[in-house]
Write a protein that holds these residues in place. Structure first.
Motif, mmCIF file in Angstrom:
data_model
loop_
_atom_site.group_PDB
_atom_site.id
_atom_site.type_symbol
_atom_site.label_atom_id
_atom_site.label_comp_id
_atom_site.label_asym_id
_atom_site.label_seq_id
_atom_site.Cartn_x
_atom_site.Cartn_y
_atom_site.Cartn_z
ATOM 1 N N PRO A 19 0.780 -1.220 -0.037
ATOM 2 C CA PRO A 19 -0.110 -0.086 -0.010
ATOM 3 C C PRO A 19 0.894 1.275 -0.044
ATOM 4 C CG PRO A 19 -0.014 -0.803 2.296
ATOM 5 C CD PRO A 19 0.682 -1.966 1.330
ATOM 6 N N LEU A 20 0.052 2.387 -0.097
ATOM 7 C CA LEU A 20 0.916 3.697 -0.289
ATOM 8 C C LEU A 20 1.448 3.836 1.328
ATOM 9 C CD1 LEU A 20 1.122 6.480 -1.465
ATOM 10 C CD2 LEU A 20 -1.088 7.223 -0.196
ATOM 11 N N GLU A 64 7.908 3.971 3.318
ATOM 12 C CA GLU A 64 8.512 4.925 2.373
ATOM 13 C C GLU A 64 9.761 5.669 2.699
ATOM 14 O OE1 GLU A 64 9.146 6.958 -0.605
ATOM 15 O OE2 GLU A 64 7.411 5.860 -0.742
ATOM 16 N N PRO A 65 10.667 5.573 1.961
ATOM 17 C CA PRO A 65 12.145 6.463 2.235
ATOM 18 C C PRO A 65 11.979 7.853 2.450
ATOM 19 C CG PRO A 65 12.349 5.132 0.196
ATOM 20 C CD PRO A 65 10.956 4.900 0.940
ATOM 21 N N ASP A 66 11.155 8.608 1.523
ATOM 22 C CA ASP A 66 10.737 9.962 1.268
ATOM 23 C C ASP A 66 10.090 10.527 2.797
ATOM 24 O OD1 ASP A 66 10.880 12.281 -0.595
ATOM 25 O OD2 ASP A 66 9.051 12.441 0.594
ATOM 26 N N LEU A 119 -3.115 19.500 -0.212
ATOM 27 C CA LEU A 119 -2.184 18.587 0.058
ATOM 28 C C LEU A 119 -2.221 17.259 -0.912
ATOM 29 C CD1 LEU A 119 -2.567 18.738 3.970
ATOM 30 C CD2 LEU A 119 -0.878 19.786 2.543
ATOM 31 N N ARG A 120 -1.250 16.835 -1.034
ATOM 32 C CA ARG A 120 -0.954 15.725 -2.092
ATOM 33 C C ARG A 120 -0.411 14.276 -1.272
ATOM 34 N NH1 ARG A 120 -0.877 17.390 -8.355
ATOM 35 N NH2 ARG A 120 -2.011 19.050 -8.233
ATOM 36 N N LEU A 121 -0.611 13.060 -1.995
ATOM 37 C CA LEU A 121 0.279 11.868 -1.323
ATOM 38 C C LEU A 121 1.154 11.500 -2.292
ATOM 39 C CD1 LEU A 121 -3.127 10.123 -0.059
ATOM 40 C CD2 LEU A 121 -1.236 11.299 1.308
ATOM 41 N N GLY A 122 2.297 10.926 -1.977
ATOM 42 C CA GLY A 122 3.217 10.337 -2.838
ATOM 43 C C GLY A 122 3.128 8.955 -2.928
ATOM 44 N N PHE A 123 3.040 8.702 -4.595
ATOM 45 C CA PHE A 123 2.829 7.384 -5.046
ATOM 46 C C PHE A 123 4.029 6.877 -5.741
ATOM 47 C CE2 PHE A 123 -1.450 9.055 -4.442
ATOM 48 C CZ PHE A 123 -2.177 7.966 -4.363
ATOM 49 N N ARG A 124 4.333 5.694 -5.612
ATOM 50 C CA ARG A 124 5.564 5.183 -6.340
ATOM 51 C C ARG A 124 4.962 4.418 -7.884
ATOM 52 N NH1 ARG A 124 10.775 6.604 -4.985
ATOM 53 N NH2 ARG A 124 10.802 7.057 -2.760
ATOM 54 N N GLY A 125 5.413 5.005 -8.804
ATOM 55 C CA GLY A 125 5.141 4.385 -10.107
ATOM 56 C C GLY A 125 5.373 2.755 -10.157
ATOM 57 N N GLU A 152 9.730 5.667 -9.338
ATOM 58 C CA GLU A 152 9.680 7.162 -8.992
ATOM 59 C C GLU A 152 8.508 7.711 -8.087
ATOM 60 O OE1 GLU A 152 10.660 9.494 -12.361
ATOM 61 O OE2 GLU A 152 12.303 8.072 -13.288
ATOM 62 N N LEU A 153 8.961 8.662 -7.394
ATOM 63 C CA LEU A 153 7.769 9.236 -6.530
ATOM 64 C C LEU A 153 7.095 10.322 -7.416
ATOM 65 C CD1 LEU A 153 6.727 9.215 -3.486
ATOM 66 C CD2 LEU A 153 8.350 10.966 -2.960
#
Length: 244
Positions: A91-92, A105-107, A139-145, A153-154
């Motif tokens: 999951p995200l 998530e490392p970021d 506000l936005r959420l970070g997704f990994r392709g 990529e984030l």
């Protein structure tokens, strides 16, 4: 069916019986037009009773072989899930490394956005209120392709109410490995609509649940409290309804 064919040649013809309907239709048509069937094991005349019996048995065995393969694959999947090692996707807010290990998530900013979802839900008490807060504040959420040129990529995307609800319901965020938390539905052959499915089931109904298997964003107790809050937010008899 134009009566221009004298023999049908093929390798492992009985594999056509993966769909038994197609196999028997072929045998019937060949019998009507006196067409032979031939594979690497021999030549068959579907007008002959013994050949027709043999073709039927081979078809039934091939169809059952497909069921056996499916059952073996399902058991292998279940055994891997019971060990807490089956990760089709994560999951995200999580990242699956090349070694197979799942980490947060490392970021730092992407992790913070996921953590903010839980903090705002504890404050506002409603999944839609959290969605509204993220939307108003842009506000936005970070997704990994997961595919294409940008795999891994984030990417920052706007939130949706369904995504907020999924984050609150996923047991992964409480550090628990879960398998079978979706109840599949059955397609109604008359209407064509899938009925009886459920996106998330309660922890008691999950096929596999292993606590303290993953790095957690919240405690297990907080996760259970969130599920109870979501249940009480539903506008049905016996529930308080969402806070307004």
């Amino acid at each position: 069916s134009l009566n221009h064919v004298g023999i049908v040649l093929g390798l492992e013809l009985s594999r056509l019986s993966r769909s038994n309907k197609d196999w028997h239709q072929l045998v019937d048509v060949c019998g009507i037009f006196n067409t032979l069937l031939c594979d690497q094991d021999g030549v068959y005349d579907s007008t002959d009773g013994n050949d027709r019996l043999l073709l039927g048995m081979r078809g039934a065995m091939s169809e059952f072989e497909l069921v056996t393969l499916r059952n073996r694959l399902a058991r292998g999947t279940r055994n891997k899930a019971e060990r807490g090692e089956l990760f089709v996707s994560v999951p995200l807010g999580y990242l699956k490394q090349s070694s197979g290990e799942v980490v947060q998530e490392p970021d730092e900013q992407a992790r913070g956005m996921v953590q903010l979802v839980f903090e705002k839900f504890a404050e506002l008490g409603s999944a839609y209120a959290v969605f509204r807060y993220f939307t108003i504040n842009r506000l936005r959420l970070g997704f990994r392709g997961l595919r294409g040129d940008q795999i891994g990529e984030l990417e920052w995307r706007p939130v949706s109410a369904a995504r907020i609800l999924a984050i609150l319901r996923y047991p992964f965020y409480a550090g628990a490995y879960a398998y079978g938390f979706h109840r599949p539905g059955k397609k109604n052959p008359v209407t064509g609509v899938t009925e009886g499915g459920k996106w998330f089931v309660s922890p008691d109904e999950m096929q596999v649940l292993i606590r303290d298997r993953l790095p957690a964003y919240i405690s297990w107790e907080q996760y259970l409290e969130n599920q109870e809050q979501l249940k009480q937010n539903r506008a049905i008899k016996g529930s308080r309804g969402a806070p307004r």
